[in-house]
Design a protein around this motif. Sequence first.
Motif, PDB file in Angstrom:
ATOM      1  N   ASN A 128      -8.709   1.516   7.147  1.00  0.00           N
ATOM      2  CA  ASN A 128      -7.980   0.408   6.556  1.00  0.00           C
ATOM      3  C   ASN A 128      -7.261  -0.313   7.682  1.00  0.00           C
ATOM      4  O   ASN A 128      -6.394   0.266   8.326  1.00  0.00           O
ATOM      5  CB  ASN A 128      -6.961   0.908   5.544  1.00  0.00           C
ATOM      6  N   PRO A 164      -5.697  -4.107   8.170  1.00  0.00           N
ATOM      7  CA  PRO A 164      -5.440  -5.488   7.761  1.00  0.00           C
ATOM      8  C   PRO A 164      -5.736  -6.474   8.894  1.00  0.00           C
ATOM      9  O   PRO A 164      -6.304  -7.536   8.661  1.00  0.00           O
ATOM     10  CB  PRO A 164      -3.945  -5.481   7.428  1.00  0.00           C
ATOM     11  N   TRP A 202     -10.290  -5.258   7.366  1.00  0.00           N
ATOM     12  CA  TRP A 202     -11.107  -4.143   6.880  1.00  0.00           C
ATOM     13  C   TRP A 202     -10.347  -3.349   5.835  1.00  0.00           C
ATOM     14  O   TRP A 202      -9.214  -2.940   6.045  1.00  0.00           O
ATOM     15  CB  TRP A 202     -11.471  -3.196   8.036  1.00  0.00           C
ATOM     16  N   GLN A 203     -11.002  -3.077   4.752  1.00  0.00           N
ATOM     17  CA  GLN A 203     -10.412  -2.212   3.756  1.00  0.00           C
ATOM     18  C   GLN A 203     -11.445  -1.180   3.316  1.00  0.00           C
ATOM     19  O   GLN A 203     -12.536  -1.539   2.885  1.00  0.00           O
ATOM     20  CB  GLN A 203      -9.938  -3.032   2.558  1.00  0.00           C
ATOM     21  N   ALA A 204     -11.088   0.080   3.454  1.00  0.00           N
ATOM     22  CA  ALA A 204     -11.991   1.179   3.080  1.00  0.00           C
ATOM     23  C   ALA A 204     -13.364   1.011   3.732  1.00  0.00           C
ATOM     24  O   ALA A 204     -14.396   1.205   3.091  1.00  0.00           O
ATOM     25  CB  ALA A 204     -12.113   1.297   1.567  1.00  0.00           C
ATOM     26  N   ASP A 213      -8.137   6.856   6.814  1.00  0.00           N
ATOM     27  CA  ASP A 213      -7.805   7.610   5.617  1.00  0.00           C
ATOM     28  C   ASP A 213      -8.187   9.061   5.756  1.00  0.00           C
ATOM     29  O   ASP A 213      -7.355   9.940   5.910  1.00  0.00           O
ATOM     30  CB  ASP A 213      -8.551   7.007   4.419  1.00  0.00           C
ATOM     31  N   GLY A 225       0.817  -1.206   0.000  1.00  0.00           N
ATOM     32  CA  GLY A 225       0.000   0.000   0.000  1.00  0.00           C
ATOM     33  C   GLY A 225       0.854   1.260   0.000  1.00  0.00           C
ATOM     34  O   GLY A 225       0.359   2.349  -0.239  1.00  0.00           O
TER      35      GLY A 225
END
Lengths: 393, 393
Positions: free
Chosen positions: B153, B155, B159-161, B145, A342
């Motif tokens: 985010n 890992p 969870w992503q976005a 973010d 990333g």
Amino acid sequence: MAATDRGDLTRTAILALLGTVGPLSRTEIARELDLSPATVTQLTKALMAAGMLEELDLQPSRGGRPAQRLGLLGSAGRALGVKVTAEHLVIVEVRLDGDVLGSWETPFDPSSPDALGDLSEAVADVLGQMPPLLGVGVCVPGSVDDQAVGTVNAPTLGWQAMPVGDRLRRRLKLPVLLENDVNALAVAERLYGRGRTHRDFLVLTIGRGVGAAIVADGRVYRGARGGAGEFGHVPVAVDGPLCGCGVYGCLEAVVGAAGLVASARERGLHVTTVDELGALASSDATAREVFTEAGTILGRTTAGLINVVDPEVVVVLGEGTANWPYWQRGFDTAVRHQLMPGRRDIEIEVESWDDTSWAQGAAALVLATPFDTEGAAGEQGRMVRARLIGATP
Amino acid sequence: MAATDRGDLTRTAILALLGTVGPLSRTEIARELDLSPATVTQLTKALMAAGMLEELDLQPSRGGRPAQRLGLLGSAGRALGVKVTAEHLVIVEVRLDGDVLGSWETPFDPSSPDALGDLSEAVADVLGQMPPLLGVGVCVPGSVDDQAVGTVNAPTLGWQAMPVGDRLRRRLKLPVLLENDVNALAVAERLYGRGRTHRDFLVLTIGRGVGAAIVADGRVYRGARGGAGEFGHVPVAVDGPLCGCGVYGCLEAVVGAAGLVASARERGLHVTTVDELGALASSDATAREVFTEAGTILGRTTAGLINVVDPEVVVVLGEGTANWPYWQRGFDTAVRHQLMPGRRDIEIEVESWDDTSWAQGAAALVLATPFDTEGAAGEQGRMVRARLIGATP
DNA sequence: GGGACTAACTTTACCAATAAAGAAAGTGAG
DNA sequence: CTCACTTTCTTTATTGGTAAAGTTAGTCCC
């Protein structure tokens, strides 16, 4: 910050902005300096009345009223930048727009009993030849304790608590700003380079030493005692070579100029300088290997720093970049390998370099003060701004 | 920053200041919040007229007019803090002065299809029991973010976005602030801990993972994409164990909980958790050796970070501090050994830790917004401040 | 007890910057 | 040509905050 003590900060910021990037419309100025259009209207009116600004041409309309470009009238500001090393001084004269008007170099012995006197005279000599300017920026390979006073600690020069700022100011009767050399480069980068489009970046320097400057939220981070950025002294080897700082295994001891030469000689190469090693590298695989390995170690360490600091861009500078193609093989793979997923898309850029780059960074210290919203440069910054307002006829 | 859009920032800052440190005189408030005495007089007058402040006793004179202490009238603000992990949620209710009023823990599965729904309901359940509060802070082991929106985010959670902030705000009808867990701890530290007296410090956490937060010039540095402080992913070994991030040789893979256990088993110890290893260490030299070695590696890496960032203090936190006495042998010598001369006097402090500490950090996100001069928390911060002003009768 | 001094507050005049509303000067569609 | 729209700039009232110069209420020392 304050309501009334910002002095002419905003006014000078407009002048300096137009000086650095050329004519802009009022709206563009507002956007760039984070002001309301109303404010820009008012201030530019005052500046035009004072004869410092003029209205230029109209930009073609983009669907609305066409933008009226404003330009600087009269002489833009100029500053002197001084780079101090253990052997010599490099002095440059730089205009607000970044143009270098002249450069000088003189031998210098920082261990001389009257080193500060020598320094003052060298700068005064250069100053004698030219009309008054905004101020003098000085960068040193070390840390600057109290920026307002300008007390320097620089083991490389053998200086401890040297009152450089005080002494120069008394002799030159000009604002004098001091800063660590890598931080000065970062200021220049912020003013003229990648910093124009990025608020968070890292400046890495390779050469005799290895350094880094952290630009966070648009400001160069100086640390608690002005000593941030000592990237060269991150430990990279448990039983590494002795570093100039007295510790074993620092990055600088391994991939700094001395480290490279030592590593080359260990491999049986008869070189005494990095330049020789660089020349050899075009024809000799072992020499290339030295660079590649250095690149690998630098890359791994840099990846760690990137993971911790999360910058948008990394700019690599310094004398050492001359041999960058040889470093790069090792560096690129190591960085990509060790970066967190990333972050692997991070931009790493090597910029052009010449002998006066350090000194240009020093000059940028002065030329950037009009943009220094936080007033970090203190009293000296205020004086620079006063001169900018006062100078233009 | 602005002249008019600061909202009730200064007013709320006064309320919050009195809420966190107790009654103060006007002059003390001015000093603490970097305001002029005139401003404090004006604002406190308004706040007293609104019935939010009262004049208390007079401090004995120190040679001049005695100081009139001012105190908060009515209920101080409260906030909820939520710590999200892969197994459970910890929720705490914290008062402005840092007092914990209650805590809850529930199992949680972040990989559930409706994880955000579960999270919302868990928080709503707790909320149901209590009068309205300032807001909810949530911290996650990952990066946030866009803080205003609250996209996570992480890992570790898979969870992503994830639009955590959005979802919670809709369900709870309260301001919701999100942040990386270590950064949240740093905010708490700034509000209640070492940050009260230091503007530049480092927060180090050890436990399952290894993290760091950088407080620079009094603000938690978030990096370009909110991902600063990934100290656990600094490379420390060329051929080290595989880290959860997919890279080999990260610090976290070596001295994180999993790394410690693996290292212990390599040495023939039959342990499956760090707790067991810690218990064993009191009687077993090999177990102690595991900690000492981890301390050495952590110490060396930390020294590098200190050299680069130049903080005034380092605060060590996290579950792992339970075994700190065992780490310490290795850590202390490694740090002092690798620090640049002149920085060896840096204070390294291990603070007390319990299960709710993470969640308390999350709550601090909310309770710190009144002091957030830069308006970094954006819209949510403004809402918190509005509630603080509105709440007190 | 009466100055000299000091520290804590208050008053006043002022300033830098803004939001909000509007004017100016264009484009483009019908 | 007119009308709707866009963008740029300007005007006006207001805000948040300050510096500077009082005012108040004590201490300290003779």
